[in-house]
Design an enzyme around this catalytic site. Structure first.
Site, PDB file in Angstrom:
ATOM      1  N   ASP A   1       3.261   3.063  -5.013  1.00 15.60           N
ATOM      2  CA  ASP A   1       3.191   4.270  -4.317  1.00 15.60           C
ATOM      3  C   ASP A   1       4.716   4.422  -3.655  1.00 15.60           C
ATOM      4  OD1 ASP A   1       2.812   2.681  -2.006  1.00 15.60           O
ATOM      5  OD2 ASP A   1       0.890   3.438  -1.647  1.00 15.60           O
TER       6      ASP A   1
ATOM      7  N   SER B   1       0.370  -4.445   5.398  1.00  8.42           N
ATOM      8  CA  SER B   1      -0.268  -4.143   4.257  1.00  8.42           C
ATOM      9  C   SER B   1       0.479  -4.701   3.048  1.00  8.42           C
ATOM     10  CB  SER B   1      -0.139  -2.612   4.072  1.00  8.42           C
ATOM     11  OG  SER B   1       1.185  -1.973   4.028  1.00  8.42           O
TER      12      SER B   1
ATOM     13  N   HIS C   1       4.539   1.034  -1.439  1.00  7.78           N
ATOM     14  CA  HIS C   1       4.158  -0.517  -1.546  1.00  7.78           C
ATOM     15  C   HIS C   1       4.227  -0.781  -2.884  1.00  7.78           C
ATOM     16  CE1 HIS C   1       1.493   1.026   1.280  1.00  7.78           C
ATOM     17  NE2 HIS C   1       1.625  -0.242   1.979  1.00  7.78           N
TER      18      HIS C   1
END
Length: 665
Positions: free
Chosen positions: A332, A40, A335
């Site tokens: 967050d 991600s 990330h």
């Protein structure tokens, strides 16, 4: 990497693993495309875009692609970004998501097993592997090593298929993510988890973290606030707070150790495979950011912009609970923020550009040779118009200056250079038609190839030369030289977010060269001759490798580099002879038979891998115009001067000038 939603029905063990996942899950050389494999951190839309305001801000890999003149789109939309949130290097650690091995296989299956040799590749995985491995305390290190070895094998598969340049970042310390705070609070206070997490992140987000100590103190305060939010009496709250603090410190340290095992294992495996691997130490960079975040335009390295429990892929500035109080390192719990993505892109670009900048060092050795040859040319001309009698001794001294304009197709970019050369020579007229001599030259060169790379060079050159008159109107000149150059105050600067960082180094270089020039003078009048000239010049330049002096993540080591120049020239001359001045002019066409590119290799000092960059193709044809004059001052003393200008060079024009005085005895 994927978000963990409360409605996720997967086993708690998998959820815990994901909760510890690592956040984030120009150039002289053109690239056909940018290919990305990862989790991600790099996913630009196959599952989601994992930073807040993700639909309107670029990720690090998209920034790099833009700088390379490419557009990066998800593979599910027909693009070349195969990265998928949640991906691991090996399937054993998380069977719910695909692996980077699957991504590489998918790409190669679409290309018939051949990788684009002119493509730029990014392979970044490991955070999810570490999160899953951490669940098995006894085998965590072995699992991390197995994952790192597999990741390196996937890079090797790309290289074996023909991939040219592969960027492989280190995995940042998973112990630095806000997920560790969430994990500790949720595990210790399950009955009050929501309120406790909100209290903890109110503290984490409410103040700046100016350095490492302040960051840790803020985290400890946040854990205390989480306990206090339960309403427990002091007799219970105080020991419970210490328990949470101890658990956090222990877990963060263990996660850091596991991250180091992964990075070191992958680094060793990558170094063993060979290939053009651009290893970048993002782990080291982010540790430097935490030490002094304000330098990079950040104010908070402990909290996060998005509210607890919400993935950055679904979070934006208008989301209830979104915090804009700080410039956050994290979007967050897992990330990076958009600012951090830009910082990572800046860092990777600076490493990628390093060798392409260092090739400019060859310009100083070449400039020293050109300057010395310019002085010799003026001396040759002087002797042709006012020859010395047999048995006479001549001495001369002169100054040679040069200004060079770099252009965009050179390795380093737009810039300029100024060099200064002082020469002292002596020659002896062996016969009426044969002269031999030697010259010593010292140089001071200030090279500014670009605003991001500059250096000073000082050197010495020793030359031996000879001039022979052939028949009545012909002449032949030959010279050889050897030079040594000291490069000092080498400065490579870079932008890292809001910071400008400089890395420094020094090294040495050498050059050997030879020239052979022939011409014929046709008499036109008593005061004018004209005729052709031909020349071949050979130069071999070498620069010793060097390491930059700091130990930061941006410090690089550079390999030895060489450059071969073989220039042939054909031209025409006009020579005038008057009582007080002997002017001349020469127009020549020059062709480079030697190297038409510069190449240098290196890597960051903290890793074992190596990569090389090649400059854009340089000009192989150009024109040189020289005008000058010999001025007899007395029967035995004369002065000389000349200026030269290149034309037709897209890689940077050169303007040279010299003046001097000679005497014979």
């Amino acid at each position: 990497m994927p978000d963990i939603k409360k409605s996720d029905g997967r086993p708690k063990a998998v959820a815990l693993a994901v909760a510890m996942m690592l956040w984030g899950g120009s150039p002289a050389q053109a690239y056909d495309a940018v290919y990305v494999f990862g989790d991600s951190l790099s996913d630009s839309g196959n599952i989601g875009r994992f930073t807040y305001n993700g639909s309107s801000v670029p990720l690090y890999d998209e920034i790099l692609a833009q700088r390379a003149g490419q557009t990066l789109t998800p593979s599910q939309s027909g693009g070349t970004n195969y990265a998928t949130g949640g991906a691991t290097a090996i399937p054993e650690l998380d069977p719910y998501f695909n692996t980077t091995g699957d991504q590489v296989s998918q790409y190669l299956s679409q290309t018939g097993g051949r990788a684009d040799s002119n493509g730029l590749y990014i392979h970044w995985v490991g955070g999810n592997d570490l999160a899953a491995a951490a669940l098995s305390i006894d085998t965590a290190a072995a699992l991390a090593s197995a994952s790192a070895t597999s990741a390196a094998g996937q890079v090797q598969a790309l290289i074996n298929a023909g991939a040219g340049t592969v960027i492989v970042p280190t995995v940042p310390n998973i112990g630095l993510t806000p997920a560790i705070v969430e994990l500790v609070v949720s595990a210790a206070l399950p009955a009050n988890a929501d309120a406790a997490l909100q209290a903890a992140f109110n503290v984490l987000n409410g103040q700046g973290t100016v350095d490492t100590a302040a960051r840790l103190a803020t985290i400890h305060q946040a854990l205390a606030a989480a306990v206090q939010s339960t309403g427990a009496p002091d007799a219970v709250a105080q020991p419970l707070t210490q328990t949470l603090i101890g658990a956090y410190d222990q877990l963060a340290a263990a996660a850091g150790t596991l991250t180091a095992v992964y990075n070191q294992t992958e680094d060793a495996a990558l170094a063993a495979t060979g290939g053009n691997i651009v290893r970048v130490d993002v782990d080291g960079l982010l540790n430097e950011v935490i030490i002094d975040p304000a330098v990079y335009g950040l104010t908070n390295t402990a909290g996060m912009a998005c509210p607890p429990g919400l993935t950055a892929a679904l979070c934006n500035a208008s989301t209830p609970g979104f915090s804009s109080a700080q410039a956050f390192l994290f979007a967050d719990r897992l990330h990076p923020s958009p600012q951090t993505h830009a910082l990572i892109a800046d860092y990777i670009q600076s490493v990628l550009d390093g060798p392409a900048q260092a090739v400019a060092l060859n310009q100083a050795t070449l400039a020293l040779g050109r300057n010395a040859q310019g002085i010799l040319d003026s001396r040759y001309q002087q002797l042709r118009t006012t020859p010395n009698p047999q048995g006479s001794l001549g001495m001369f001294g002169g100054y040679m200056g040069q200004h060079m304009e770099y252009s965009a197709n050179t390795a380093a970019g737009d810039g300029n250079a100024t060099s200064h050369n002082v020469s002292l020579g002596m020659d002896y007229q062996v016969t009426d038609n044969w002269l031999v001599g030697a010259m010593l030259a010292g140089a001071d060169d200030r090279q500014r190839p670009s605003s991001r790379y500059n250096y000073n060079a000082r050197g010495w050159l020793l030359s031996a030369y000879s001039s022979v008159n052939v028949l009545e109107n012909g002449w032949l000149n030959a010279d050889v030289h050897w030079a040594t150059v000291n490069f000092d105050d080498i400065n490579r600067s870079m932008r890292l977010g809001g910071a400008t960082r400089r890395e420094e180094g020094d090294t040495d270089g050498k050059q050997v060269g030879a020239r052979l020039t022939a011409g014929w003078d046709f008499p036109v009048a008593s005061w004018l001759t004209t005729g052709p000239m031909a020349q071949f010049a050979w130069d071999y330049s070498s620069v010793d490798g060097y390491s930059e002096k700091s130990r930061r993540s941006t410090a690089m080591r550079f390999d030895d580099q060489t450059y071969h120049s073989q220039v042939g020239a054909l031209g025409w001359r006009l020579d005038g002879r008057f009582d007080r001045i002997n002017p001349y002019a020469e127009l020549s066409y020059q062709h480079q038979f030697g190297d038409d590119v510069y190449r240098a290799g290196g890597g960051i000092k903290s890793t074992q891998t190596h990569f090389a960059r090649t400059s854009a193709t340089q000009d192989t044809n150009w024109v040189d115009v020289t005008v000058g004059a010999n001025l007899p001052l007395t029967d035995n003393v004369a002065a000389f001067a000349a200026v030269s200008q290149t034309g037709g060079l897209s890689s940077g024009e050169q303007f040279m000038y010299n003046l001097g005085v000679s005497a014979r005895f």
